[in-house]
Design a protein around this motif. Structure first.
Motif, PDB file in Angstrom:
ATOM      1  N   ASN A 256       6.985  18.210 -10.306  1.00 51.03           N
ATOM      2  CA  ASN A 256       6.879  19.403 -10.880  1.00 51.03           C
ATOM      3  C   ASN A 256       6.319  19.284 -12.408  1.00 51.03           C
ATOM      4  N   ASN A 257       6.025  17.899 -12.725  1.00 56.31           N
ATOM      5  CA  ASN A 257       5.698  17.565 -14.043  1.00 56.31           C
ATOM      6  C   ASN A 257       4.154  16.863 -13.851  1.00 56.31           C
ATOM      7  N   ASN A 258       3.788  17.197 -12.504  1.00 59.38           N
ATOM      8  CA  ASN A 258       2.504  16.567 -11.937  1.00 59.38           C
ATOM      9  C   ASN A 258       2.321  14.943 -11.935  1.00 59.38           C
ATOM     10  N   SER A 259       3.259  14.476 -11.705  1.00 59.85           N
ATOM     11  CA  SER A 259       3.336  12.917 -11.512  1.00 59.85           C
ATOM     12  C   SER A 259       3.276  12.753 -10.280  1.00 59.85           C
ATOM     13  N   PRO A 260       2.409  11.832  -9.646  1.00 57.57           N
ATOM     14  CA  PRO A 260       2.200  11.606  -8.085  1.00 57.57           C
ATOM     15  C   PRO A 260       3.235  10.891  -7.467  1.00 57.57           C
ATOM     16  N   ILE A 261       3.747  11.387  -6.244  1.00 54.96           N
ATOM     17  CA  ILE A 261       4.543  10.896  -5.437  1.00 54.96           C
ATOM     18  C   ILE A 261       4.040   9.982  -4.483  1.00 54.96           C
ATOM     19  N   TRP A 262       4.564   8.841  -4.407  1.00 53.46           N
ATOM     20  CA  TRP A 262       3.907   7.723  -3.556  1.00 53.46           C
ATOM     21  C   TRP A 262       4.708   7.301  -2.461  1.00 53.46           C
ATOM     22  N   GLN A 263       4.233   7.148  -1.180  1.00 56.57           N
ATOM     23  CA  GLN A 263       5.107   7.029  -0.005  1.00 56.57           C
ATOM     24  C   GLN A 263       4.464   5.601   0.625  1.00 56.57           C
ATOM     25  N   GLN A 264       5.390   4.541   0.656  1.00 63.73           N
ATOM     26  CA  GLN A 264       4.703   3.007   1.464  1.00 63.73           C
ATOM     27  C   GLN A 264       4.100   3.293   2.663  1.00 63.73           C
ATOM     28  N   ILE A 265       3.197   2.695   2.996  1.00 61.40           N
ATOM     29  CA  ILE A 265       2.328   2.454   4.310  1.00 61.40           C
ATOM     30  C   ILE A 265       2.943   1.335   4.672  1.00 61.40           C
TER      31      ILE A 265
ATOM     32  N   ALA B 138       0.686  -1.240   0.016  1.00 55.93           N
ATOM     33  CA  ALA B 138       0.043  -0.039  -0.241  1.00 55.93           C
ATOM     34  C   ALA B 138       0.783   1.354  -0.149  1.00 55.93           C
ATOM     35  N   TYR B 139       0.323   2.152  -0.930  1.00 59.69           N
ATOM     36  CA  TYR B 139       1.317   3.538  -1.129  1.00 59.69           C
ATOM     37  C   TYR B 139       0.043   4.651  -0.757  1.00 59.69           C
ATOM     38  N   MET B 140       0.533   5.607  -0.128  1.00 61.57           N
ATOM     39  CA  MET B 140      -0.323   6.785  -0.236  1.00 61.57           C
ATOM     40  C   MET B 140       0.141   7.932  -0.999  1.00 61.57           C
ATOM     41  N   ARG B 141      -0.623   8.750  -1.863  1.00 61.69           N
ATOM     42  CA  ARG B 141      -0.042   9.759  -2.491  1.00 61.69           C
ATOM     43  C   ARG B 141       0.230  10.856  -1.808  1.00 61.69           C
TER      44      ARG B 141
ATOM     45  N   SER C  80      10.091  -0.028  -0.692  1.00 60.83           N
ATOM     46  CA  SER C  80       9.675   1.276   0.034  1.00 60.83           C
ATOM     47  C   SER C  80       9.631   2.358  -1.349  1.00 60.83           C
ATOM     48  N   ASN C  81      10.370   1.958  -2.083  1.00 57.64           N
ATOM     49  CA  ASN C  81      10.236   2.644  -3.675  1.00 57.64           C
ATOM     50  C   ASN C  81       9.402   2.215  -4.535  1.00 57.64           C
ATOM     51  N   TYR C  82       8.215   2.972  -4.502  1.00 53.14           N
ATOM     52  CA  TYR C  82       7.129   2.604  -5.738  1.00 53.14           C
ATOM     53  C   TYR C  82       7.505   2.303  -7.181  1.00 53.14           C
ATOM     54  N   ASP C  83       8.480   3.103  -7.534  1.00 55.45           N
ATOM     55  CA  ASP C  83       8.952   2.982  -8.873  1.00 55.45           C
ATOM     56  C   ASP C  83       9.683   1.560  -9.009  1.00 55.45           C
ATOM     57  N   SER C  84      10.562   1.289  -8.114  1.00 55.93           N
ATOM     58  CA  SER C  84      11.341   0.070  -8.051  1.00 55.93           C
ATOM     59  C   SER C  84      10.508  -1.107  -8.242  1.00 55.93           C
TER      60      SER C  84
END
Length: 169
Positions: free
Chosen positions: A79-88, A71-74, A150-154
């Motif tokens: 800057n280019n309006n892409s979401p930043i996700w942080q792991q819960i 689970a990740y929370m936005r 913990s790294n959403y993109d990974s």
């Protein structure tokens, strides 16, 4: 000659058995019953149920016992309006000394997102209009996956998840 035939049979059977075993120690277990998916829980408000702030969702089809849920929370946008996700789980430390915690649990049939704090969360931005991304991925048996969960993109890259059009719940 009759005494040699059972030994030859055992020898041939043993040779066939060992030739079918992979000697590649680096081969990882692959879970073929799960296709990794992304699920969005968009712009939702936590509900207070018996003093616990939560968002509960039920899967249309139960997930496999060998699946895991991330689970990740936005928490913002780039800057280019892409979401930043942080792991819960996440603990947010506020400037006034208070804290807000987010956590989750899941089963084969559902998942629940939780919010809690050191102050009353009612009516605050911490329980209203939140967006979450849920990733269902196959659990890796026996070996540690080479991914930073913990790294959403990974995680998306490692499991080859198409997150361009996630399912909504």
């Amino acid at each position: 000659m009759k005494k040699i035939i059972p030994f030859l049979f055992v020898a041939v059977f043993g040779l066939i058995s060992f030739s079918c075993v992979s000697d590649d120690d680096n081969q990882e277990y692959i879970d073929y019953d799960t296709y990794p998916v992304a699920i969005d829980v968009n712009n939702v408000n936590f509900e207070e149920i018996n003093g616990v702030w939560q968002i509960a969702r039920t899967f249309n089809t139960p997930i496999y016992d060998t699946d895991m849920l991330l689970a990740y929370m936005r928490v913002g946008t780039t800057n280019n309006n892409s979401p930043i996700w942080q792991q819960i789980p996440i603990t947010q430390y506020l400037s006034d000394g208070n804290e807000v915690d987010y956590n989750f649990d899941f089963s084969r049939y559902d998942f629940v997102l939780y919010a809690g704090g050191t102050f009353d969360l009612f009516g605050t931005e911490f329980v209203n209009n939140k967006t979450f991304r849920i990733l269902i991925v196959p659990a890796d048996y026996g070996k540690n996956a080479t991914v930073d969960y913990s790294n959403y993109d990974s995680v998306v890259e490692f499991y080859n998840i198409d997150d361009s059009n996630p399912t909504s719940m």
